[in-house]
Design an enzyme around this catalytic site. Structure first.
Site: not given
Ligand code: BDR
Ligand code: CA
Length: 306
Positions: A235
């Site tokens: 992500h």
């Molecule tokens: C986001 O949520 C966190 O778990 C990850 O680091 C990312 O920023 C993805 O949904």
């Protein structure tokens, strides 16, 4: 070209750790400070992880402790994805001490004093950034852009409706969206195009032997599989890559609104990609990603680090 001055607000977090490495390895960015929020794990751990990652890169960037929880609602970590230590169980050598003062105050002082407008990169719950803008709304005039990993136009990942960062502090996200500075968002639908498949993980590992690359590879290898996709979405590095190499992305300006009401829709981001309804402020949605180019960039940049 002059490097773009940025402050990164994060909650490391496996993907945050790799996002920090990507940013710190990239000459296109001048990372002036890192602020940390509780999110994937509690603040004590996200702060220690941010400090450890910065130390691993050998860079000298001040790291500030921020909010331990969102503005409203309960604090919920995401240890199922990030492990109890936030780095999928990978243990890094401890970093230095945090910089004195709080993230909120560092953000305010640095944005206010910046000679040229600063870019804010938010890859965790938006609490620290929102607190700064709530305390001092005029800061928006000295922000070039706010680039977030947050939200989804489709299904969420923490609830059926909501993505983790948006759900962790939807009020804070609403403050950012309405602050007047341009906002760009890498949503779950974008990051689902950045899948760490076994082949990509092997290719990344083959790029070099440095301690940062090895740590990134180990963290990714230890991270759990996605329940339906053929790889785990990477992500947060997507938001960083957008600033480094925007040509890897296509974008669309869309009105956006966020659900704040308690209940199953809390934290949902309504993104009108058809642009038919003025439901909220126009936000630049990163829509498609050249995944091959993204992973090539990541590998090349991680090899620049020790
Ligand atoms: C986001 O949520 C966190 O778990 C990850 O680091 C990312 O920023 C993805 O949904
Ligand atoms: Ca994150």
């Amino acid at each position: 070209m002059n490097p773009r001055p940025v402050i990164i607000d994060c909650d490391p977090g496996t993907d945050d750790a790799i996002a920090l490495m990507l940013a710190l390895a990239s000459p296109e960015l001048d990372v002036q400070a890192i602020t940390v929020v509780g999110g994937n794990v509690g603040l004590e751990k996200t702060l220690a992880n941010a400090l450890a990652v910065v130390a691993l890169t050998g860079k000298k960037v001040p790291v500030y402790a921020g909010a331990a929880r969102g503005l409203l609602g309960p604090f919920t970590s995401e240890v199922r994805v990030h492990g109890e230590n936030g780095l999928a169980g990978i243990v890094l050598p401890p970093g230095a001490a945090p910089a004195p003062g709080l993230a909120l105050d560092a953000l305010r002082a640095r944005v206010r004093a910046a000679a040229a407008p600063l870019t804010l990169l938010g890859i965790g719950p938006a609490t620290n950034l929102a607190l700064a803008l709530m305390a001092e709304p005029d800061l928006a005039g000295n922000i070039a852009e706010i680039v977030l990993m947050s939200g989804a136009w489709g299904e969420g990942n923490v609830t059926p409706a909501a993505e983790f960062n948006a759900w962790s502090d939807p009020e804070a996200l609403a403050v950012l969206l309405a602050c007047g500075a341009p906002v760009a968002m890498a949503t779950l639908d974008l990051t689902a195009q950045a899948l760490v498949t076994p082949a990509r993980l092997a290719a990344l590992g083959a790029c070099g032997q440095g301690r940062c690359l090895s740590a990134a590879r180990d963290i990714l290898a230890a991270s759990p599989a996605h329940p339906f996709l053929p790889g785990a979405p990477l992500h947060d590095p997507c938001a960083i890559a957008y600033l480094i190499r925007p040509t890897l992305f296509t974008t669309r300006l869309c009105p956006i609104a966020i659900d704040l009401a308690p209940g199953p829709a809390r934290g949902r981001t309504h993104i009108d990609r058809r642009g038919r309804h003025a439901i909220g402020p126009p936000t630049l949605i990163l829509e498609t990603l050249d995944a091959a180019g993204f992973f090539a960039l990541l590998g090349e940049r991680l090899t620049r680090l020790p």
